[in-house]
Design an enzyme around this catalytic site. Structure first.
Site: not given
Ligand code: B3K
Ligand code: ZN
Length: 893
Positions: A270-271, A303-304, A326
């Site tokens: 997920e940057n 999700h990301e 998470e």
């Protein structure tokens, strides 16, 4: 061991950082074997630190220091100390600029952490501790900084240069080079840093946020994959809208980018503003991707994206808090998928995964609380417990306080902690404040490992119409605490009572019915004591309790349902999840009969309880049911699940019994299977709507059963489907059937199908991976030899994690009868692969160990063989921390 005594890190030792980094300026000159990274950090002492004169200690590994300067003055060697993991600068002031210049070797980086090369492109993976392989830094999540990144590279080879945030400027330089500058205005920890350089094409779209800002969306891929980006783009836009509508979260930069990378340790990362994805988690089109693949892409993209708030805007104080981001984000993505597709199907899939794999983890040597108290290597704690059980904990909070209070709580949490690093307590406190509910006892879920067990006793008094339900909880011993030391959990028990004609009205003794309650046949009991009795009144008949509807808590329920009661729940309860659950329980019981017969008498035509056949027939004939539910209810529990619930797993008995029951169901219901198959044949354009997926799922379940019939012609249907399929779901389902077929003449059909398939798809790496998976899972004798042979195949390499998982992982985790062969050759094979991967990619090696860690599940003979494979690994002198931690913990008695 590289490191004679690998250090254990404890949560109780957490200290605030001594220094902060306000600004981070990075300058990369990319060269395959000698990339130079110059970093300028604006640093100051942390007013919250316990020390006012601590030396500056920076993390850094596997790099060559070229220069270090403080406030423009280059330090001589006596100004600093260098070790393999740290750079220490003895004397610094309260506020200063630190400049370091280092050289790193991305080409030689096979761990895929830090900066590395994947095929022709450069990319990064920094979570959890990869940034320290890029430059010297305070590589911990509670140090947040504003990043500016300049990338210089050869223009022809690397026309696309990306980093986090918004693009600032770019231009050409001498010698065919060019540069790009990116600036990320949001302070972030180093684990969210990303850089990509390569020859990439992109698909572009636009999203207008709820406040009217336009955001550019780009998905970067290699040119050959441009036709596989639509689904991810569509999923991204849906996720952005959903997060606005359901959580009030708006995207914050001008641009959001996804890059697809072939060599990647996990699904995606997920940057900030620049998500990096494993190709398998982003590319999809009907020709090359199964329905499961499409849904995986949708879920991971979501999700990301959701991490932008739950993870990036509010991050974790330390890695012990990993589940803060998470667990919450998995809960968010699961709810998104439930809203986009079928809620019940999604829940069944998630619970199956949890019960099969997370319960096993919780009962095994690596068992740890959702917030672990210690670790040797944090990469080992990206587990099903932290992710999936963590999500279940968030779901339980949602159940206990209700949707509205939960939303107020999440608003409060985001508002209060935006731009900072938070703890699990912070999250729970926000939920408590927003709901006015104490979650004090509830927080034991974060601290105590192990899966609670709920024993149930019930009693009905016909005269008074009272029904007494007594629930008692216990939790098995786990490495950090014995069963006796564990305190009772706060457990939400969503439930109903089933009577002859359907669900009964629920009235607890002494309670005045709430006129506003719409549904009086469903409620949530709260179990907080070791044992509690709930008395229901006004019941006309002895009910069947339906407990943990929707799997309202991650527990093992022990209640001795009669088979008739299970059939009743299967056909009549109002909760789809409970109906599925009852079908599984019934199947487990019936397969159990055959397992017993096998252990006593060996192979043979053992009887199968006709009740299962009739229950399945009823489900198959019920055209009012969602075909996806029908398919789920008719799929027998997997061998992995049957193993998990067994005290000691009998490999051969489980395999035989499951297959035997499947064959019996195939025979007994042959007309019904065929009718279902024909009913679900699709004409017209392919689509991935929930309804279309459901039909394919039932059709292919029916195909699986029909192909088990003993006559030679029974595989013709699969052959025909394989030849005529217009999408990968149907093609792959047919191939899997052919690969496992054992009827007369099946060998040549299988060889031909596999050859055809490879010829057709050899240029699509992700499809070839599925081809490996299907062969790795083939349960016919000789499985290990087939896998060993496939390792020599031109398409296989140990350097690519997807290939390792598709062949070795799929074999060791999904082909019990071959992996657990009695001579232990499967275990030795896995140990060999782990020893090779230990040097190449420790985090992949360590994950691959899981099947060996489960040795306690098996008979003494196998236990001995599995342990000796683990002991052989432990003897390796250069063992990585990752592998050392899992092997040494697994061998502890
Ligand atoms: N946060 C990453 C996982 C990183 C794993 C590092 N070993 C992906 C995710 O959970 O979204
Ligand atoms: Zn995540």
């Amino acid at each position: 061991m590289k490191d004679a005594q690998p250090k254990t890190i404890y949560l109780k030792d957490y200290k605030a950082p001594d220094f902060l980094i306000d600004q981070t300026d990075l300058h990369f000159t990319l060269e395959a074997s000698a990339t130079v990274v110059e970093s300028r950090l604006q640093m100051r002492r942390n007013p919250d630190s316990a020390s006012t004169d601590a030396p500056l200690v920076l993390h850094g590994q596997e790099m060559r220091l070229l220069e270090v300067a403080v406030d423009g003055t280059t330090l001589t060697e006596d100004g600093y100390a260098l070790s393999s993991e740290q750079l220490t600068i003895h004397k610094v002031g309260d506020r200063f600029e630190l400049m370091t210049r280092v050289e790193i070797d991305p080409q030689a980086n096979t761990s895929l952490e830090g900066l590395y090369k994947s095929r022709t492109m450069y990319c990064t993976q920094c979570e959890a501790e990869g940034f320290r392989k890029i430059t010297y830094y305070l590589d911990r999540p509670d140090v947040l900084s504003e990043f500016t990144t300049t990338i210089v590279a050869d223009k022809q080879e690397f026309p696309v240069l990306l980093s986090n945030g918004n693009p600032v400027r770019c231009g050409d330089m001498e010698d065919g080079k060019h540069f790009a500058v990116w600036h990320d205005p949001f302070r972030k920890p180093a684990y969210l840093f990303a850089l990509v350089a390569g020859t990439l094409e992109c698909v572009e779209d636009q999203f207008t946020t709820c406040s009217g800002r336009d955001v550019t969306l780009r998905i970067f891929v290699e040119a050959k994959d441009l036709d596989k980006c639509d689904h991810a783009m569509c999923s991204l836009k849906k996720s952005m809208r959903w997060d606005e509508e359901v959580y009030g979260r708006e995207y914050d930069l001008d641009i959001f980018m996804i890059v697809a990378v072939d060599d990647f340790n996990m699904g995606a990362m997920e940057n900030k503003g620049l998500n990096i994805f494993n190709t398998s988690a982003v590319l999809a089109n009907p020709k090359t991707t199964t329905d499961a693949g499409f849904q995986r892409v949708e879920a991971i993209v979501a999700h990301e994206y959701f991490h932008n708030w739950s993870g990036n805007r509010v991050t974790c104080r330390d890695w012990f808090q990993l589940s803060l981001k998470e667990g919450f984000t998995v809960f968010r993505d699961a709810e998104f998928s439930a809203d986009m597709n079928s809620r019940t199907v999604k829940r069944v899939e998630d619970v199956s995964l949890l019960r099969t794999l997370q319960f096993a983890e919780d009962a095994g040597p690596m068992s740890h609380p959702v917030r672990p108290p210690s670790f040797i290597e944090i990469s080992n704690f990206y587990t099903l417990t932290v992710y999936e059980k963590g999500a279940e904990i968030v779901r339980m909070i949602h159940t206990l306080i209700g949707a509205e209070a939960f939303r107020r709580g999440s608003d409060l949490y985001f508002e209060r902690h935006d731009g900072s690093a938070a703890t699990i307590e912070d999250f729970v406190t926000a939920m408590e404040e927003a709901s006015g509910t104490s979650l004090d006892q509830f927080t034991r879920w974060y601290r105590q490992a192990g899966t609670p067990e709920i024993a149930v006793a019930d009693e009905y008094d016909q005269n008074s119409g009272e029904y007494r339900l007594t629930l008692s909880q216990s939790c098995p011993s786990t490495p950090e605490a014995s069963s006796e030391e564990k305190l009772p959990f706060h457990i939400p028990v969503a439930m109903g009572l089933l009577g002859d004609a359907g669900n009964l009205a629920l009235k607890l003794k002494g309670e005045t019915p709430d006129a506003e309650t719409e549904d009086n046949t469903h409620r949530v009991l709260e179990l907080t004591e070791v044992s509690q009795t709930f008395v229901f009144e006004n019941l006309p008949e002895k009910p069947t309790p339906v407990l943990f509807r929707g799997f309202s808590a991650p527990v093992r329920l022990q209640f001795d349902y009669s088979r008739q009661q299970l059939v009743a729940i299967m056909s009549r309860d109002s909760d789809g999840f409970s109906r599925w659950d009852a079908s599984q329980k019934l199947a487990v019981a019936v397969i159990g009969d055959v397992q017993g017969a096998y252990i006593e008498k060996g192979e043979g035509d053992h009887p199968v309880d006709a009740l299962l056949v009739e229950a399945f027939r009823a489900v198959l004939n019920d055209e009012s049911l969602d075909p996806a539910m029908v398919a789920l209810m008719l799929q027998l529990p997997t061998e992995a699940y049957l193993t998990e619930i067994a005290e000691t797993a009998h490999v051969e008995a489980i395999h035989f019994a499951r297959k035997h029951v499947r064959r019996y169901l195939a025979e007994q219901l042959r007309e019904e299977w065929r009718a279902a198959y024909d009913r679900c044949l699709q004409e017209g354009e392919f689509s991935v709507t929930a309804a279309a997926i459901a039909e394919r799922s039932l059709k292919n379940t029916a195909l699986g059963y029909l192909s088990l019939l003993s006559e030679k012609q029974s595989i013709d249907l699969a052959r025909q489907q394989f030849a005529q399929a217009t999408n990968m779901t149907d093609e792959m389902a047919a191939l899997a059937v052919l690969v496992n077929a054992d009827q007369e003449g099946a060998d040549s059909v299988r060889d031909e199908a596999l050859k055809d398939f490879y010829t057709r798809w050899q240029h699509e790496a992700l499809v070839v991976n599925q081809w490996f998976v299907v062969q790795a899972g083939c349960h016919l004798p000789g499985g290990l030899e087939r896998v060993q042979q496939l390792m020599q195949h031109e398409a296989f390499t140990l350097k690519n994690p997807n290939k390792v998982r598709s062949l070795i992982g799929a074999f060791c985790n999904g082909n019990a009868i071959n992996f657990h062969r009695p001579d232990g050759a499967g275990y030795e094979f896995l140990a060999d692969q782990i020893l090779t991967l230990n040097g190449l990619n420790p985090s992949v090696a360590s994950r691959l160990l899981t099947p060996l860690t489960k040795w306690r599940k098996y008979d003494p003979q196998r236990q001995g063989l599995m342990k000796s494979a683990l002991q052989r690994i432990l003897k390796e002198p250069e063992l990585s921390k990752d592998v050392f931690e899992v092997v040494s913990k697994s061998l502890k008695e």
